[in-house]
Design an enzyme around this catalytic site. Structure first.
Site, PDB file in Angstrom:
ATOM      1  CG  HIS A  77      -1.640   1.553   1.296  1.00 29.39           C
ATOM      2  ND1 HIS A  77      -2.757   1.324   2.817  1.00 29.39           N
ATOM      3  CD2 HIS A  77      -2.316   2.284   1.116  1.00 29.39           C
ATOM      4  CE1 HIS A  77      -2.839   2.691   2.555  1.00 29.39           C
ATOM      5  NE2 HIS A  77      -3.031   3.128   1.184  1.00 29.39           N
ATOM      6  CD  GLU A  80      -2.023   3.173  -3.911  1.00 27.82           C
ATOM      7  OE1 GLU A  80      -2.615   3.930  -4.063  1.00 27.82           O
ATOM      8  OE2 GLU A  80      -3.024   1.339  -3.573  1.00 27.82           O
ATOM      9  CG  HIS A  81      -0.044   6.250  -1.542  1.00 21.72           C
ATOM     10  ND1 HIS A  81      -0.944   7.279  -0.571  1.00 21.72           N
ATOM     11  CD2 HIS A  81      -0.512   5.363  -0.648  1.00 21.72           C
ATOM     12  CE1 HIS A  81      -1.740   6.610  -0.413  1.00 21.72           C
ATOM     13  NE2 HIS A  81      -2.408   5.393   0.196  1.00 21.72           N
ATOM     14  CD  GLU A 174      -5.569   5.299   2.832  1.00 23.94           C
ATOM     15  OE1 GLU A 174      -4.463   5.281   2.518  1.00 23.94           O
ATOM     16  OE2 GLU A 174      -6.218   3.985   1.880  1.00 23.94           O
TER      17      GLU A 174
HETATM   18 ZN   LIG Z   1      -4.218   4.521   0.427  1.00 27.05          ZN
END
Ligand SMILES: [Zn+2]
Length: 990
Positions: A77, A80-81, A174
């Site tokens: 994750h 991905e960012h 998040e």
């Molecule tokens: Zn995210």
């Protein structure tokens, strides 16, 4: 995968392909969706590429990698960012966000699933496609992955004003927000329980307790292995030629790599011999009432994702058991009264290596575990024993067929939706064509059903007699938040104690470096861009056809793949106040109560058998003179062959909807209440914006009472202790709404269908018959509702709920559509976000997102942060917005980008059903095409001076204070009020 099938190659295709570095593994036509499927393989690296050729101008591109985490640090994750924070060719801070601005894309995003990461976009403009594809490819294959962006996106420590260490980071925050939602905890814990031996046991988004242990070196290593062409799955869709795309991907990226084995195969979970029991916890506030706050479910691993026949069979079985209110398992669960709604994660899930099926109840007590378990097992045993009605199976197959046939591009572009239907199967070495085609498997299922006992034996073999089952309890934990905070603060204290001077200085230096990086202006000229010359200056228009004078409806003949769409708009404006507040629930219950002749179960079954869906929704619009219009809108869709039966059902409901079944009414009321309650943590921004706006106009006030926190409070009061007497009174209100609103002269009709279907409608007089069956005369409900606005002055409030993050909204009334400043306000909405809010609220403040929205219709300008770790600083950022803009006037390029974004919203591609529905509502509201044209023309002519003058006029010294509403947990709110002693928020409880 699959046999090589290249016969019928168009001339030269193979040579061209070889030149591009690819070979064709498969070519199949998919009649169901009028498309041709191609599977290519990159010769050198083994990268796979699916292209779907279909006559659709909304082109899609996606590149995906299998990402298989081995811990809960959220590495996939965070990666991905971080790959979106700059690449070799595009070494700017946030090329992804910058492209979002300088493009006509209709979709851009990135997704991390438990075992894959996917980067898709869609656009109608081919030059834009080229641009975006270049940026995406460079991002995933050649990202900078600097340590600072890792710290910004992943996690870092900083000293706060008091000199204490705190954790920061976009993904860190998040995931803190995500893990405070019971729904998310439930879904992630289910995977953890069912897959104790595979990658799915890890929280792939990242567990906030584990995220801080990820290092920058781990991240770089994870990228090197996983983002390799040999582990890549490319997808392209649309009507552009594919060879040039392949050639470019090969030349610019893949050709440089050698093949490797990425070792990302996910094996099936070894099966158990005994069912298991598991308990998980989710956080609630220490003061929360713990009564009926648990979820209980049974879940099974059911099969292999590679087996498309299995997946299709279980999709149907799930529809049979749970699909509508009459479905036997759903009915038994809901009517048991043990809980008020199905548990999160209920249904069939074919996203992972092993498929799973789950069902259960929420809002139960933990002592209900044995009751729920035996209820589910007994119900399944009795269904398997007694057999399933053929009509129920047919209805399930009809639903599946309808939804595979219907072309829609919400919530994703259609091409991307196609990818989502087959990607899990494809990524796990299954056959995507079998999933897309489904006809053969469906035929095999039909034959097996005819032979007898097909679904019954599936229930026995895969559920009742399947020992890989977990009895799952999710219960509230009032201490969890404090405990987690304690652990985090202990870790931080220990870290602080162990720091030497050099390390302390490094933390301070990093924070300063990040801040200056975030604030430094940068040169974006390396990024490709579109210009205003790439924009179409005209608007899409659609008007009703006058070829069907005998149909009492606005008719839109359209290519709809054999589906017809009906809309009936009814005015609710003349209802007295005590009925008006019940309109949203009336709409929710309308098609789910049954009639005096059919109980709700029979009605749901029949609706599923002949319609794609039939449902009512409340809607509030604002007229040009700013008076509100309160509407109830019924929508129905069906296949051409079901026209007569579908309209008969609609007529029956409209003339005879019945609220006498108190048990059912009670169920729906509690479900409705739960639905609103659980949506607050996900959609807090919408609730906060409605609250902040509610004192500014009658329409905004009514919107909030209909769809906001006040609706929840109204329904809570009404449903606390539901006596028969109370139910009687509610049923009375609902009956009265039906008799006053559903009348011949209070209804406007719209139909979108193929010309043939409209012809049948006309020949058989079907809509006239429907109207004639209604009560002749009702009220004039299209007039404005009798509203007293309850407030003067702007609100300034904090609404307390169970959440570890905040939603901070500020709303200011400005002007509406026809005002000459409207286009500049629309551009300001984007400019503010692009040049200021995104950086201050997301990059620096650590919120997950920021909304900036100007509505031309309501005349409201709204700002709202999403999953924000702070309140007072965010409000200060809002307050400083105008001053910032005046001190740093946006450059010409910022303006062009903002205008492009507004255009990409205006020209968003729409399917015929959506486009015609909007055209009808525009005509109904008297928003004519010339107005839209004029708006677009003014947009194109805007100068920087116009925009700055508009900002000054509305934001520098606004005539009213903005309305402010914050939804957050108690700790954040009291913290905020300590910081804002001079102007505290009035605190309220949700
Ligand atoms: Zn995210």
């Amino acid at each position: 995968m699959g046999e090589v099938n290249t016969q019928g190659d168009i001339a030269g295709f193979s040579d061209e392909l070889a030149g591009a570095g690819y070979r064709l593994l498969r070519r199949e036509s998919i009649e169901l969706i009028d498309a041709t499927f191609y599977l290519f393989e990159h010769r050198k690296t083994g990268a796979r590429h699916v292209h779907i050729d279909r006559d659709d101008a909304e082109h899609v591109f996606s590149v995906a990698f299998k990402t298989v985490p081995a811990d809960g640090t959220g590495v996939a994750h965070i990666l991905e960012h971080t790959v979106l924070c700059g690449s070799e060719k595009y070494p700017v801070r946030d090329p992804f966000f910058s492209m979002l601005k300088r493009s006509l894309n209709t979709f851009m995003n990135a997704f991390t699933a438990p075992d894959w990461t996917l980067y898709p976009f869609a656009t109608q403009n081919l030059k834009d496609y080229e641009n975006l594809m270049g940026v995406y490819l460079d991002a995933v294959f050649n990202p900078v992955l600097s340590e600072l962006s890792f710290k910004q996106e992943g996690h870092r420590v900083e000293f706060d004003e008091a000199g204490r260490l705190t954790y920061k980071g976009v993904v860190y925050n998040e995931m803190k927000g995500v893990m405070s939602s019971p729904n998310q905890v439930m879904i992630r814990s289910l995977l953890n329980a069912l897959f104790p031996d595979t990658t799915y046991r890890f929280n792939s988004g990242g567990d906030p307790a584990e995220i801080p242990s990820l290092t920058h070196a781990d991240l770089v290593a994870f990228h090197k292995r996983h983002y390799h062409p040999s582990n890549a799955f490319f997808f392209t869709y649309g009507n552009q030629p594919v060879i040039p795309l392949l050639t470019r991907i090969d030349r610019e990226y893949l050709a440089a790599y050698a093949r490797l084995d990425p070792k990302t195969r996910v094996d099936m979970q070894p099966r158990w011999h005994q069912p298991r029991t598991c308990t998980y916890k989710y956080p609630v506030s220490p003061e929360a009432d713990l009564e009926k706050k648990s979820q209980i479910a049974l879940a099974w691993l059911t099969g292999d994702i590679q087996d498309a026949f299995h997946a299709l069979s279980f999709t149907l079985l799930s529809q049979i058991l749970l699909g509508n209110a009459a479905s036997p398992l759903r009915k038994a669960l809901i009517e048991s009264g043990i809980g008020t709604a199905l548990s999160d994660g209920t249904g069939f899930d074919a996203d992972n290596r092993d498929t799973l099926f789950a069902c259960g109840l929420k809002n139960v007590n933990e002592t209900d575990v044995p009751a729920v378990e035996s209820l589910i097992l007994d119900t399944l045993a009795s269904i398997a024993e007694k057999g399933i009605d053929k009509a129920v199976i047919d209805a399930a197959i009809h639903q599946l067929e309808f939804h595979r046939k219907e072309v829609s591009n919400s919530p994703y572009p259609y091409g991307l939706k196609l990818l989502f239907t087959f990607c899990s199967t494809w990524f796990h070495d299954g056959d995507p064509v079998k999933v897309l085609r489904m006809d053969e498997d469906l035929e095999r299922i039909r034959e097996s059903v005819a032979a007898g006992g097909f679904f019954e034996s599936l229930i026995r073999s895969h559920l009742l007699d399947n020992p890989h089952r977990v009895t799952f309890l999710l219960k509230p934990d009032p201490d969890q938040q404090a405990r987690t905070a304690e652990v985090a603060s202990a870790a931080l204290q220990a870290m602080a104690a162990g720091l030497d001077e050099r390390q302390r200085q490094k933390i301070i230096d990093d924070a300063a470096a990040l801040k200056s990086l975030q604030e430094s202006p940068e040169d974006l000229s390396c990024l490709p861009s579109l210009g205003l010359e790439d924009v179409s200056t005209d608007i899409w228009t659609l008007s009703a056809s006058d070829a069907w004078p005998d149909i009492p409806a606005a008719c839109y003949p359209q290519p709809t793949s054999g589906i017809q769409y009906y809309m009936m708009v009814m005015g609710a404006g003349a209802l007295p106040d005590h009925l008006l507040v019940w309109v949203p629930f009336f709409c929710a219950a309308f098609s789910r109560m049954g009639t005096s002749k059919k109980d709700y179960a029979q009605m749901s079954r029949e609706l599923d058998a002949v319609t794609g869906s039939l449902g009512m929704a409340p809607q509030i619009r604002t007229r040009l003179d700013e008076t509100p219009v309160a509407l109830m809108v019924l929508r129905m869709k069906c296949l051409d062959r079901n026209q007569e039966k579908a309209l008969a059902l609609a007529t029956e409901l409209l003339t005879d909807v019945c609220f006498d079944d108190h048990a059912r009414l009670k169920t729906l009321l509690l479900e409705y209440r739960t639905g609103i309650e659980t949506s607050i943590v996900e959609n807090g921004h919408r609730y906060a914006m409605m609250l902040a706006a509610r004192s500014f106009s009658a329409a905004a006030g009514l919107s909030e009472r209909w769809s906001g926190i006040h609706q929840l409070q109204m329904i809570r009061t009404a449903t606390d202790d539901l006596t028969d007497e109370k139910l009687n009174a509610i049923a009375g209100h609902l009956r009265e709404i039906a008799s006053r609103v559903i009348c011949q002269d209070n209804i406007r009709l719209q139909v979108t269908a193929e010309p043939d279907a409209l012809g049948t409608l006309q020949k058989k007089n079907r809509l006239a018959d429907l109207l004639n069956a209604l009560l002749p005369s009702g009220m004039h409900g299209f007039d404005a509702p009798p509203l007293e606005t309850a407030f003067d002055g702007s609100v300034r409030e904090g609404w307390q709920t169970q959440s570890s993050v905040a939603f901070v909204a500020s709303v200011l009334p400005v002007v509406t559509l026809t005002h000459p400043d409207a286009p500049a306000l629309k551009v300001l909405e984007r400019v503010l976000k692009n040049v200021y809010l995104h950086r201050e609220i997301r990059e620096k403040g650590g919120a997950y997102g920021i909304f900036s929205a100007y509505s031309q219709e309501s005349g409201l300008f709204s700002l709202c942060s999403y999953r924000d770790p702070q309140i007072a600083p965010t409000l200060q950022v809002y307050a400083d917005a105008c001053a910032y803009l005046l001190a740093h006037p946006p450059a010409e390029v910022d303006l062009i980008e903002a205008v492009l974004q507004v255009f990409s919203e205006i020209d968003r591609p729409e399917t015929p059903s959506v486009a015609t529905r909007k055209a009808f509502m525009r005509a109904f509201m008297a928003h004519d095409d010339d107005m839209r044209r004029a708006f677009k023309k003014r947009l194109l002519a805007l100068t920087p001076a116009d925009v700055m003058n508009t900002a000054r006029r509305y934001f520098q010294a606004p005539s009213r204070e903005p309305g402010i509403s914050v939804i957050a947990g108690e700790a954040l709110l009291s913290d905020a009020n300590r910081q804002m002693k001079d102007a505290p928020l009035t605190l309220r409880q949700i």
